[in-house]
Design a protein around this motif. Sequence first.
Motif, PDB file in Angstrom:
ATOM      1  N   THR A  97       2.031   5.668  -2.098  1.00  0.00           N
ATOM      2  CA  THR A  97       3.743   5.816  -2.019  1.00  0.00           C
ATOM      3  C   THR A  97       4.299   5.923  -1.223  1.00  0.00           C
ATOM      4  O   THR A  97       5.293   7.283  -1.470  1.00  0.00           O
ATOM      5  CB  THR A  97       3.705   6.444  -3.169  1.00  0.00           C
ATOM      6  N   TYR A 134       5.509   0.892  -3.429  1.00  0.00           N
ATOM      7  CA  TYR A 134       5.269   0.875  -4.118  1.00  0.00           C
ATOM      8  C   TYR A 134       3.346  -0.652  -4.730  1.00  0.00           C
ATOM      9  O   TYR A 134       3.777  -0.596  -3.340  1.00  0.00           O
ATOM     10  CB  TYR A 134       5.194   0.554  -5.537  1.00  0.00           C
ATOM     11  N   SER A 135       2.701   0.359  -4.807  1.00  0.00           N
ATOM     12  CA  SER A 135       1.853  -0.828  -4.240  1.00  0.00           C
ATOM     13  C   SER A 135       1.996  -2.200  -4.956  1.00  0.00           C
ATOM     14  O   SER A 135       1.208  -2.916  -3.569  1.00  0.00           O
ATOM     15  CB  SER A 135      -0.213  -0.861  -5.678  1.00  0.00           C
TER      16      SER A 135
END
Length: 160
Positions: A118, A135-136
């Motif tokens: 992250t 973030y993902s």
Amino acid sequence: MSDFRRLSDQELADMALRLRALEWPRDPDDVPAIAAAFDWTVESLREMGARLGTRFGIATGNFEFEEGRAVHVRAAVCSDIDRESAEERAWLQDVFAESVEAVSAALGPPTHRLPGETPEVRWRGENSTVSVLKYSVIVDIALSTNEYIDEYDRDVYQEL
């Protein structure tokens, strides 16, 4: 991917400058006015924080409160993606890089770059820190008190 949206570089630079100008921390009673000034919607307001809707949908931002003060706010700068799609992950990486460039144009060179799963880039000021985080599935911009950042770093990076 034509339905994916992001803030323009100018919108992001303006947001970074407006976040930096906020006196921080704030009283939780100030949250609705701050949210309105950024065109966010307060979806819920509770003792520990507030959930926000941004132009990118419900629950795409939040305020965190500590000891009765708002000490952290984050908001999405783009639509979320399907983490299973390589094309969408590449788009998100581009959004992150372009967001960092836009905020750097507004606030100057970053003071910290934190790589990893992250990644986060920070611009630390006298009392608060503006951050861009990937973030993902989404990229956020955030404003935190320096005390919040320092405590977070002690908790997360204590083993480093």
